[in-house]
Design a protein around this motif. Structure first.
Motif, PDB file in Angstrom:
ATOM      1  N   TYR A   1      44.724  29.430  30.967  1.00  0.00           N
ATOM      2  CA  TYR A   1      45.627  29.595  29.824  1.00  0.00           C
ATOM      3  C   TYR A   1      46.974  30.198  30.235  1.00  0.00           C
ATOM      4  N   HIS A   2      47.010  30.843  31.390  1.00  0.00           N
ATOM      5  CA  HIS A   2      48.283  31.357  31.907  1.00  0.00           C
ATOM      6  C   HIS A   2      49.233  30.203  32.226  1.00  0.00           C
TER       7      HIS A   2
ATOM      8  N   ILE B   1      48.583  15.954  32.858  1.00  0.00           N
ATOM      9  CA  ILE B   1      47.912  14.947  33.683  1.00  0.00           C
ATOM     10  C   ILE B   1      48.533  13.581  33.416  1.00  0.00           C
ATOM     11  N   LEU B   2      48.689  13.243  32.140  1.00  0.00           N
ATOM     12  CA  LEU B   2      49.232  11.934  31.788  1.00  0.00           C
ATOM     13  C   LEU B   2      50.706  11.808  32.144  1.00  0.00           C
ATOM     14  N   ARG B   3      51.473  12.895  32.011  1.00  0.00           N
ATOM     15  CA  ARG B   3      52.889  12.856  32.383  1.00  0.00           C
ATOM     16  C   ARG B   3      53.026  12.547  33.856  1.00  0.00           C
ATOM     17  N   SER B   4      52.265  13.234  34.662  1.00  0.00           N
ATOM     18  CA  SER B   4      52.312  13.026  36.106  1.00  0.00           C
ATOM     19  C   SER B   4      51.832  11.622  36.476  1.00  0.00           C
ATOM     20  N   PHE B   5      50.741  11.199  35.873  1.00  0.00           N
ATOM     21  CA  PHE B   5      50.186   9.871  36.135  1.00  0.00           C
ATOM     22  C   PHE B   5      51.190   8.777  35.771  1.00  0.00           C
TER      23      PHE B   5
ATOM     24  N   SER C   1      36.694  14.850  24.558  1.00  0.00           N
ATOM     25  CA  SER C   1      36.322  15.583  23.345  1.00  0.00           C
ATOM     26  C   SER C   1      35.248  16.632  23.593  1.00  0.00           C
ATOM     27  N   ALA C   2      34.297  16.310  24.449  1.00  0.00           N
ATOM     28  CA  ALA C   2      33.182  17.225  24.690  1.00  0.00           C
ATOM     29  C   ALA C   2      33.468  18.250  25.791  1.00  0.00           C
ATOM     30  N   THR C   3      34.606  18.147  26.434  1.00  0.00           N
ATOM     31  CA  THR C   3      34.957  19.066  27.519  1.00  0.00           C
ATOM     32  C   THR C   3      35.789  20.218  26.978  1.00  0.00           C
ATOM     33  N   THR C   4      35.417  21.433  27.345  1.00  0.00           N
ATOM     34  CA  THR C   4      36.151  22.614  26.904  1.00  0.00           C
ATOM     35  C   THR C   4      37.080  23.112  28.015  1.00  0.00           C
ATOM     36  N   VAL C   5      37.987  23.985  27.640  1.00  0.00           N
ATOM     37  CA  VAL C   5      38.860  24.610  28.636  1.00  0.00           C
ATOM     38  C   VAL C   5      38.015  25.400  29.625  1.00  0.00           C
ATOM     39  N   ARG C   6      36.973  26.030  29.148  1.00  0.00           N
ATOM     40  CA  ARG C   6      36.078  26.762  30.047  1.00  0.00           C
ATOM     41  C   ARG C   6      35.443  25.815  31.063  1.00  0.00           C
ATOM     42  N   ASP C   7      35.038  24.631  30.622  1.00  0.00           N
ATOM     43  CA  ASP C   7      34.475  23.640  31.555  1.00  0.00           C
ATOM     44  C   ASP C   7      35.490  23.279  32.641  1.00  0.00           C
ATOM     45  N   ILE C   8      36.725  23.070  32.223  1.00  0.00           N
ATOM     46  CA  ILE C   8      37.791  22.710  33.173  1.00  0.00           C
ATOM     47  C   ILE C   8      38.013  23.849  34.160  1.00  0.00           C
TER      48      ILE C   8
ATOM     49  N   GLU D   1      44.999  20.267  25.212  1.00  0.00           N
ATOM     50  CA  GLU D   1      45.944  19.178  24.986  1.00  0.00           C
ATOM     51  C   GLU D   1      47.112  19.260  25.960  1.00  0.00           C
ATOM     52  N   ALA D   2      47.565  20.478  26.265  1.00  0.00           N
ATOM     53  CA  ALA D   2      48.665  20.656  27.217  1.00  0.00           C
ATOM     54  C   ALA D   2      48.248  20.219  28.625  1.00  0.00           C
ATOM     55  N   ILE D   3      46.994  20.460  28.971  1.00  0.00           N
ATOM     56  CA  ILE D   3      46.481  20.006  30.268  1.00  0.00           C
ATOM     57  C   ILE D   3      46.487  18.484  30.306  1.00  0.00           C
ATOM     58  N   LEU D   4      45.990  17.874  29.243  1.00  0.00           N
ATOM     59  CA  LEU D   4      45.978  16.417  29.155  1.00  0.00           C
ATOM     60  C   LEU D   4      47.386  15.848  29.246  1.00  0.00           C
TER      61      LEU D   4
END
Length: 84
Positions: A24-25, A37-41, A5-12, A31-34
């Protein structure tokens, strides 16, 4: 480090060493990043579970191997487990 929740796309992007626009490209949102990650995991985890079941053995043996793999995954991929 700060949780989802506290992590931004900029942080990532900063942690990955790229500009947030570049991130973003590849992903439309945090949410798409998450989801990726979860799909692969989960694909890796479930794939190994299926292999264990296919190897056969008594139900107890299979269950023991499934549990052992689950705990090994928790140890080897704590960040993905934390997101899950």
């Amino acid at each position: 480090k700060r949780g989802y929740s506290a992590t931004t796309v900029r942080d990532i992007a900063d942690e990955a060493g790229i500009l947030s626009g570049s991130l973003y490209h590849h992903f439309s949102s945090k949410e798409a990043i998450l989801q990726e990650i979860l799909r692969s995991f989960m694909a890796g985890l479930l794939g190994r579970f299926e292999e264990i079941v296919a190897e056969g053995g008594s139900p107890r043996y299979i269950l023991d191997k499934l549990i052992a793999h689950a705990f090994a995954t928790i140890e080897s991929q704590p960040d993905a487990v934390g997101l899950y």
